[in-house]
Design an enzyme around this catalytic site. Structure first.
Site, PDB file in Angstrom:
ATOM      1  N   ASP A  13      -0.943   2.531  -0.364  1.00 37.46           N
ATOM      2  CA  ASP A  13      -1.960   3.315   0.353  1.00 37.46           C
ATOM      3  C   ASP A  13      -2.071   2.966   1.829  1.00 37.46           C
ATOM      4  OD1 ASP A  13      -2.529   4.471  -2.105  1.00 37.46           O
ATOM      5  OD2 ASP A  13      -4.062   2.974  -2.571  1.00 37.46           O
ATOM      6  N   LYS A  16       1.650   5.850   4.133  1.00 40.29           N
ATOM      7  CA  LYS A  16       3.081   6.220   4.130  1.00 40.29           C
ATOM      8  C   LYS A  16       3.253   7.733   4.191  1.00 40.29           C
ATOM      9  CE  LYS A  16       3.492   4.066   0.239  1.00 40.29           C
ATOM     10  NZ  LYS A  16       2.122   3.514   0.112  1.00 40.29           N
ATOM     11  N   GLY A  40       0.132   8.348  -4.604  1.00 42.12           N
ATOM     12  CA  GLY A  40      -0.710   9.425  -4.076  1.00 42.12           C
ATOM     13  C   GLY A  40      -0.600   9.366  -2.572  1.00 42.12           C
ATOM     14  N   HIS A  41       0.162  10.268  -1.986  1.00 37.62           N
ATOM     15  CA  HIS A  41       0.418  10.245  -0.538  1.00 37.62           C
ATOM     16  C   HIS A  41      -0.290  11.415   0.117  1.00 37.62           C
ATOM     17  CE1 HIS A  41       4.356   7.741  -1.119  1.00 37.62           C
ATOM     18  NE2 HIS A  41       3.298   7.189  -1.672  1.00 37.62           N
TER      19      HIS A  41
HETATM   20  P1  GDP Z   1      -0.121   6.347   1.098  1.00 36.22           P
HETATM   21  O1  GDP Z   1      -0.204   6.215  -0.375  1.00 36.22           O
HETATM   22  O2  GDP Z   1       0.492   5.146   1.754  1.00 36.22           O
HETATM   23  O3  GDP Z   1       0.544   7.623   1.550  1.00 36.22           O
HETATM   24  O4  GDP Z   1      -1.627   6.397   1.639  1.00 36.22           O
HETATM   25  P2  GDP Z   1      -2.849   7.242   0.984  1.00 36.22           P
HETATM   26  O5  GDP Z   1      -2.652   8.673   1.278  1.00 36.22           O
HETATM   27  O6  GDP Z   1      -3.042   6.842  -0.426  1.00 36.22           O
HETATM   28  O7  GDP Z   1      -4.066   6.631   1.771  1.00 36.22           O
HETATM   29  C1  GDP Z   1      -4.155   6.692   3.164  1.00 36.22           C
HETATM   30  C2  GDP Z   1      -5.453   7.406   3.528  1.00 36.22           C
HETATM   31  O8  GDP Z   1      -5.740   7.158   4.881  1.00 36.22           O
HETATM   32  C3  GDP Z   1      -5.382   8.920   3.412  1.00 36.22           C
HETATM   33  O9  GDP Z   1      -6.657   9.402   3.083  1.00 36.22           O
HETATM   34  C4  GDP Z   1      -4.994   9.359   4.818  1.00 36.22           C
HETATM   35  O10 GDP Z   1      -5.400  10.687   5.119  1.00 36.22           O
HETATM   36  C5  GDP Z   1      -5.760   8.370   5.628  1.00 36.22           C
HETATM   37  N1  GDP Z   1      -5.160   8.004   6.921  1.00 36.22           N
HETATM   38  C6  GDP Z   1      -3.862   7.901   7.279  1.00 36.22           C
HETATM   39  N2  GDP Z   1      -3.746   7.439   8.539  1.00 36.22           N
HETATM   40  C7  GDP Z   1      -5.007   7.261   8.995  1.00 36.22           C
HETATM   41  C8  GDP Z   1      -5.546   6.757  10.224  1.00 36.22           C
HETATM   42  O11 GDP Z   1      -4.852   6.376  11.152  1.00 36.22           O
HETATM   43  N3  GDP Z   1      -6.922   6.709  10.303  1.00 36.22           N
HETATM   44  C9  GDP Z   1      -7.734   7.086   9.287  1.00 36.22           C
HETATM   45  N4  GDP Z   1      -9.046   6.973   9.459  1.00 36.22           N
HETATM   46  N5  GDP Z   1      -7.250   7.545   8.126  1.00 36.22           N
HETATM   47  C10 GDP Z   1      -5.911   7.621   7.972  1.00 36.22           C
HETATM   48  P1  IMO Z   2       0.967   4.750  -3.205  1.00 41.27           P
HETATM   49  O1  IMO Z   2       2.392   5.235  -3.227  1.00 41.27           O
HETATM   50  C1  IMO Z   2      -1.888   1.744  -4.515  1.00 41.27           C
HETATM   51  C2  IMO Z   2      -1.154  -0.089  -8.427  1.00 41.27           C
HETATM   52  C3  IMO Z   2      -2.138   0.194  -9.542  1.00 41.27           C
HETATM   53  C4  IMO Z   2      -2.040  -1.111 -10.304  1.00 41.27           C
HETATM   54  C5  IMO Z   2      -0.551  -1.465 -10.207  1.00 41.27           C
HETATM   55  C6  IMO Z   2       0.269  -1.042 -11.400  1.00 41.27           C
HETATM   56  O2  IMO Z   2      -0.039   5.827  -3.125  1.00 41.27           O
HETATM   57  O3  IMO Z   2       0.796   3.681  -2.192  1.00 41.27           O
HETATM   58  P2  IMO Z   2       1.161   1.317 -12.266  1.00 41.27           P
HETATM   59  O4  IMO Z   2       0.425   2.538 -12.714  1.00 41.27           O
HETATM   60  O5  IMO Z   2       2.101   1.556 -11.154  1.00 41.27           O
HETATM   61  O6  IMO Z   2       1.811   0.596 -13.408  1.00 41.27           O
HETATM   62  O7  IMO Z   2       0.008   0.317 -11.723  1.00 41.27           O
HETATM   63  O8  IMO Z   2      -0.091  -0.790  -9.058  1.00 41.27           O
HETATM   64  N1  IMO Z   2      -0.567   1.110  -7.784  1.00 41.27           N
HETATM   65  C7  IMO Z   2      -0.894   1.545  -6.562  1.00 41.27           C
HETATM   66  N2  IMO Z   2      -1.822   1.099  -5.696  1.00 41.27           N
HETATM   67  N3  IMO Z   2      -1.082   2.763  -4.175  1.00 41.27           N
HETATM   68  C8  IMO Z   2      -0.114   3.199  -5.022  1.00 41.27           C
HETATM   69  O9  IMO Z   2       0.789   4.126  -4.670  1.00 41.27           O
HETATM   70  C9  IMO Z   2      -0.022   2.604  -6.297  1.00 41.27           C
HETATM   71  N4  IMO Z   2       0.774   2.804  -7.366  1.00 41.27           N
HETATM   72  C10 IMO Z   2       0.446   1.873  -8.262  1.00 41.27           C
HETATM   73  O10 IMO Z   2      -3.425   0.421  -9.030  1.00 41.27           O
HETATM   74  O11 IMO Z   2      -2.754  -2.113  -9.640  1.00 41.27           O
HETATM   75 MG    MG Z   3      -1.623   6.302  -1.902  1.00 37.40          MG
END
Ligand code: GDP
Ligand code: IMO
Ligand code: MG
Length: 429
Positions: A13, A16, A40-41
């Site tokens: 999270d 990416k 979840g991206h």
């Molecule tokens: P990922 O799994 O690495 O793709 O990240 P996620 O989407 O799960 O979580 C990142 C969250 O931060 C999302 O809600 C994005 O919209 C938000 N986000 C990304 N870059 C920024 C930033 O520079 N500032 C803020 N406030 N939010 C951001």
């Molecule tokens: P993105 O790509 C954050 C965590 C779960 C749990 C552990 C194992 O959005 O960054 P799993 O279901 O993979 O066997 O769970 O990994 N986890 C994540 N945490 N971002 C993710 O993906 C994750 N994918 C798995 O919360 O701790």
């Molecule tokens: Mg994510």
């Protein structure tokens, strides 16, 4: 040749999705190499938010080829639903390609994942419950896995499933009291999926390597993060795949000599979802300052609140090392905008010594306390800053300190979730 691996340096999270989308504006191919729909991206385009689980975050650029490599575990029902959802929003999904060698998440995998977690009183991992662990277990155990190429062969699928269900149903009923799964029900469902997916399936290693040879730009999009890596993460509180940069090679059939750059995505603070150690975790009002407000730290896949804490320089240096990071991308700097003071962890105190290297033994890690330096915040809105020079001096100093601790240069700073809330210091391509 221009190839970039995007990898998360913390516990997932990191942002990416946003950075992959940003870099994908110039890429011809965007490739997922591991994980599945545990990811979840988020990509925000104008006022529209896209939450991608299996589909690479390059999908919003028409004409970009979006590949699911052999290292991904694919839940076909989830993939088709995601594809249809995007189609309904007017997104062109004709560029999706799926590796014939990727392994398939079958209905018993999520059930086993959830039953295993809920039956444990101690040692829960806090998985996403999507069947990721059980699917990779079957892949590596070799007896009971179905690959995409098996899915496309009706006779073989039936034969394999008949065999597999004997064991799976025994485990489900005798250990968990679950009624089990019927062969015909799964076959009907999965053969229907197979026909829908068939046109997208190919030998994706051939495809990617051909494009690299032609000089096309290829982006490898990691899911999860280095500390969730099966080898390099906080084992056993990890996911079951190889998100770190090396996984981009094994998960796609592209050799290490073909990778140019490794972009490490790191938040300006730390978060984690699920169980497991987190040295700089916060439990006070600072936590809600990071989680709520602009942080919006709630899981994209499960909606769970994310645990939050200060930036951890020990982890940054560790992750830069195991991934061979060439460029750092620091995300969510704006979330710290209203902090009077900010703490940075620059080492761990363990007994009488100070540790600078991230320990592999969780018992050691549990006894570590972070050593903090405290720096002044900038108390200024950074979301409108377009260049590094426009950032307040305290924010610039904070970023310089991150570079020093991580031992890698920062090429991009993100100051908001929107595409244009991005400061480019150096062109990565
Ligand atoms: P990922 O799994 O690495 O793709 O990240 P996620 O989407 O799960 O979580 C990142 C969250 O931060 C999302 O809600 C994005 O919209 C938000 N986000 C990304 N870059 C920024 C930033 O520079 N500032 C803020 N406030 N939010 C951001
Ligand atoms: P993105 O790509 C954050 C965590 C779960 C749990 C552990 C194992 O959005 O960054 P799993 O279901 O993979 O066997 O769970 O990994 N986890 C994540 N945490 N971002 C993710 O993906 C994750 N994918 C798995 O919360 O701790
Ligand atoms: Mg994510």
């Amino acid at each position: 040749m221009s190839t970039i691996v995007v990898v998360g340096l913390q516990w997932g999270d990191e942002g990416k999705g946003k950075i992959t989308d940003y870099l994908a504006s110039e890429a011809e191919l965007v490739v997922r190499y591991q994980g599945g729909n545990n990811a979840g991206h988020t990509v925000v385009v104008d006022d529209q938010e896209f939450k991608l689980h299996l589909i690479p975050s390059g999908i919003l650029y028409p004409g970009t080829l979006c590949v699911l490599g052999n290292g991904v575990v694919i839940n076909p029902g989830v993939l088709l639903k995601e594809l249809n959802g995007l189609k309904q929003r007017g997104i062109d999904v004709s560029g999706i390609r799926i590796s014939d060698r990727a392994h398939v998440i079958m209905p018993y995998h999520p059930s086993l994942d959830q039953l295993d977690e809920s039956s444990r009183t101690v040692g829960k991992i806090g998985t996403t419950g999507r069947g990721i662990g059980p699917a990779y277990v079957d892949k590596f155990a070799r007896y009971d896995s179905i690959r995409v190429l098996d899915l496309l062969n009706a006779e073989r699928l039936k034969e394999r499933l008949q065999e597999i269900l004997i064991t799976k149903n025994k485990i489900l009923s005798q250990i968990y009291g679950h009624p089990g799964f019927a062969l015909n029900v799964i076959l009907d469902e999965y053969l229907e999926y197979a026909e829908q997916l068939r046109p997208m399936v190919c030998d994706t290693s051939v495809l990617i390597n051909q494009e690299i040879k032609k000089g096309k730009k290829v982006l490898f999009e990691g899911a999860q993060g280095t500390l969730l890596d099966i080898d390099h993460g906080t084992y056993p509180f990890v996911s079951s795949s190889s998100p770190s940069a090396g996984g981009a090679c094994t998960g796609t059939g592209v050799g290490p000599t073909k990778i140019n750059k490794v972009v490490g995505v790191i938040k300006a603070y730390s978060t984690r979802v699920g169980e497991g150690p987190f040295p700089t975790e916060l439990a006070d009002e600072m936590l809600s300052q990071l989680r709520d407000g602009r942080g919006r730290e709630y899981g994209v896949t499960t909606g769970r609140p994310r645990r939050c804490g200060w930036f951890d320089g020990v982890i940054a240096e560790y992750s830069v090392r195991v991934n061979g990071v060439s460029d750092l991308v620091v995300m969510k700097l704006d979330v710290l905008d209203q902090m009077k003071t900010i703490k940075i962890c620059n080492g761990y105190r363990y007994g009488n010594s100070i540790i600078k290297e991230f320990p592999g033994d969780l018992d050691v890690l549990a006894k570590c306390t972070p050593v903090y330096e405290e720096v002044p915040g900038w108390m200024t809105d950074t979301t409108g800053c377009k260049t590094f020079a426009e950032l307040p001096a305290a924010a610039q100093n904070y970023l310089r300190r991150i570079e020093e601790l991580a031992q890698a240069p920062i090429s991009i700073v993100s100051v908001g979730w929107k595409r244009d809330e991005t400061i480019i210091i150096r062109n990565i391509w």
